[in-house]
Design an enzyme around this catalytic site. Structure first.
Site, mmCIF file in Angstrom:
data_model
loop_
_atom_site.group_PDB
_atom_site.id
_atom_site.type_symbol
_atom_site.label_atom_id
_atom_site.label_comp_id
_atom_site.label_asym_id
_atom_site.label_seq_id
_atom_site.Cartn_x
_atom_site.Cartn_y
_atom_site.Cartn_z
ATOM 1 N N HIS A 62 0.833 -1.204 0.000
ATOM 2 C CA HIS A 62 0.000 0.000 0.000
ATOM 3 C C HIS A 62 0.872 1.259 0.000
ATOM 4 O O HIS A 62 0.738 2.125 -0.865
ATOM 5 C CB HIS A 62 -0.917 -0.017 1.227
ATOM 6 C CG HIS A 62 -1.830 1.163 1.332
ATOM 7 N ND1 HIS A 62 -3.136 1.142 0.914
ATOM 8 C CD2 HIS A 62 -1.609 2.426 1.792
ATOM 9 C CE1 HIS A 62 -3.684 2.335 1.113
ATOM 10 N NE2 HIS A 62 -2.779 3.131 1.658
ATOM 11 N N GLU A 63 1.770 1.342 0.984
ATOM 12 C CA GLU A 63 2.601 2.544 1.093
ATOM 13 C C GLU A 63 3.543 2.663 -0.112
ATOM 14 O O GLU A 63 3.815 3.770 -0.583
ATOM 15 C CB GLU A 63 3.387 2.561 2.406
ATOM 16 C CG GLU A 63 2.528 2.507 3.679
ATOM 17 C CD GLU A 63 1.399 3.532 3.738
ATOM 18 O OE1 GLU A 63 1.502 4.581 3.063
ATOM 19 O OE2 GLU A 63 0.391 3.268 4.441
ATOM 20 N N GLU A 93 -4.713 7.676 -3.093
ATOM 21 C CA GLU A 93 -5.194 6.402 -2.544
ATOM 22 C C GLU A 93 -5.478 5.402 -3.668
ATOM 23 O O GLU A 93 -5.356 4.196 -3.478
ATOM 24 C CB GLU A 93 -6.441 6.660 -1.693
ATOM 25 C CG GLU A 93 -6.840 5.521 -0.774
ATOM 26 C CD GLU A 93 -5.853 5.251 0.370
ATOM 27 O OE1 GLU A 93 -4.864 5.998 0.518
ATOM 28 O OE2 GLU A 93 -6.071 4.261 1.090
HETATM 29 ZN ZN ZN Z 1 -3.194 5.203 1.798
#
Ligand code: ZN
Length: 498
Positions: free
Chosen positions: A262-263, A292
């Site tokens: 994710h990061e 995001e």
């Molecule tokens: Zn995020």
């Protein structure tokens, strides 16, 4: 003449960006390596930086440059920088310094109250602080201005150009079908064994594997780092220096592996900004929603896909022989994709997650407009949980007190998480269409083809297009729910035997 004006303007804009990037580095440091004794000094450093940045964002010189440059011609990069700095200038000037100071002070106190209220699971101990923050945020919205409702001004801070009505439209479209699908999963005949990812996974092996995965998808460790923090994040000070953090728990594999994916997805977006436009809007992320979309795309659409693990699973078994040695790929794939309604947003799977966001969006909007009294928040929260996810939290700590966002005054932030998920689905579908054999490439570990596509279609544009326009240009469709709903049905139907 306008070249000289633009050069002066550009140098000033870069310095504003640089102040922001120094702030990011200091923030990263305070979450990772700063000793506790540095806290007071760090608070002073940060407030000096934000005061300096505020002075520059509101300086009459900047206003003059903008006036002159808006009437001059310019290429796309210039137009982007001028348009986006106008937005920054107007928002900053409209907010009186005194109001900003009151909001900062109220949120410092609210954060304390929230921490205590959550520990005691007592919403009433936090309610007065939330009332005060709502009042201040309404004042801020009035100063900034809005078309339909005060919430527009708050949402616009995180998702420039997006209106409450637009967000409400897509969420209304998503709400029913998604909630219905979650109900079908809950009653499904087949269920994956989620306990597999809760076996013992030694920390060192997790760290090595997480680094390997981040590097494999293209995160450049010569231009970035991975460290440990309590709350994982990605700090994008400059495309040449991107800091990721994660956390490791030895009895749960997912937070580290999928957290790093994710990061790293956020990090790839930041590393994909063009160096020559760094620190100016033309070299910065569009919005939190688009940010995001990049993290979710790598975490879920790639990282939790079967092709991805077909390529990597043998390496995972070698890294964790005790836990995964006897586990078949399909069992592992089921375990990392288990769907189970939970009261806690940050523990939610990719199917139920958006419902947590819809709940918060609906409550925030009603609170801002005054239709929902703060004292009625716990009841409203629980009723919506029941309605959307079929469960009721045990107490306020597990319910309306779980997130820090309201205490920080970050109203209007939550929708960006769900908007990002919807955009990710649309971007991924478009990438698949454009890269005919994407699944096969993922299986072979050839991630560059996807990263190049994202770079070319999304990253290199910086803030040239606002989110809605970017989605239209890249996917040929407006922001909507079809791609996301198709994706979850097609993926989770087979896992749950539906
Ligand atoms: Zn995020």
């Amino acid at each position: 003449m306008s070249d000289a004006v633009y050069d002066e303007f550009h140098a000033a804009v870069r310095e504003i960006g640089m102040l922001g990037s120094i702030e990011q580095l200091l923030e990263w440091d305070s979450e990772t390596y700063m000793p506790p004794g540095g806290l007071a000094a760090r608070a002073e450093q940060m407030s000096l930086l934000s005061a300096l940045a505020h002075d520059r964002k509101t300086s009459p010189r900047l206003g003059e440059w903008l006036d002159r440059l808006e009437s001059a011609d310019g290429d796309a990069v210039r137009q982007t920088n001028v348009r986006e700095m106008r937005r920054v200038y107007e928002r900053s000037r409209r907010l009186p310094t005194d109001l900003v100071r009151r909001i900062t002070k109220a949120s410092v106190i609210a954060k304390e109250a929230w921490t205590r209220a959550r520990a005691a699971s007592d919403f009433s101990a936090f309610a007065p602080n939330l009332c005060e923050l709502l009042d201040l945020k309404r004042q801020a919205a009035d100063c900034i201005g809005f078309d339909d409702e005060p919430y527009d001004a708050l949402l616009d801070e995180y998702e420039p150009g997006m209106t409450t009505r637009q967000a409400a439209r897509v969420f209304a479209e998503l709400r029913g079908p998604l909630s219905e699908f979650v109900g079908r999963i809950a009653a499904a005949p087949r269920k994956p064994d989620a306990s597999i990812v809760h076996r013992h996974f030694p920390r060192q092996a997790q760290e090595a594997f997480a680094r390997r995965v981040a590097a494999a998808i293209g995160f450049d460790f010569k231009r970035g780092r991975l460290d440990v923090s309590t709350h994982p994040f990605c700090s994008g000070a400059h495309p040449g220096d991107i800091r990721l953090t994660t956390r490791y728990s030895e009895d749960f594999l997912s937070p580290a592996i999928f957290g790093v994916l994710h990061e790293a997805g956020h990090g790839l977006y930041e590393q994909g900004q063009l160096f020559r436009h760094a620190l100016t809007p033309a070299g910065m992320a569009v919005s939190l929603g688009v940010h995001e979309s990049q993290s979710r795309l790598w975490e879920n659409f790639v990282g939790r896909s079967r092709p991805f693990w077909e390529g990597l699973y043998e390496a995972a078994r070698a890294a964790f022989p005790d836990a995964l040695g006897g586990v078949a790929l399909d069992e592992f794939y089921g375990a990392i994709n288990a769907v189970s309604p939970t009261a806690i947003r940050v523990e939610a799977d990719e199917v139920t997650y958006n419902l947590h966001i819809i709940l918060r969006f609906e409550l925030e909007r009603e609170m801002m407009s005054g239709r929902l009294a703060v004292n009625d928040v716990p009841d409203a929260w629980n009723a919506k949980m029941k309605d959307l996810l079929g469960i009721v939290p045990d107490n306020d700590a597990q319910g309306c007190l779980q997130d820090i966002h309201w205490a920080l005054g970050a109203l209007g932030y939550f929708p960006t998480y769900a908007l990002g998920n919807l955009m990710a689905a649309q971007f991924f579908a478009a990438a698949k269409k454009s890269i005919g054999d994407l699944d096969e490439r993922l299986r072979r570990g050839e991630f560059t083809v996807l990263l190049d596509w994202l770079r070319e279609n999304i990253h290199v544009h910086g803030q040239r297009y606002r989110a809605e326009e970017l989605v239209r240009r890249v996917t040929g469709q407006p922001l909507g729910t079809t791609a996301f709903l198709d994706y979850v049905r097609r993926k989770f139907g087979p896992i749950y035997g539906l």
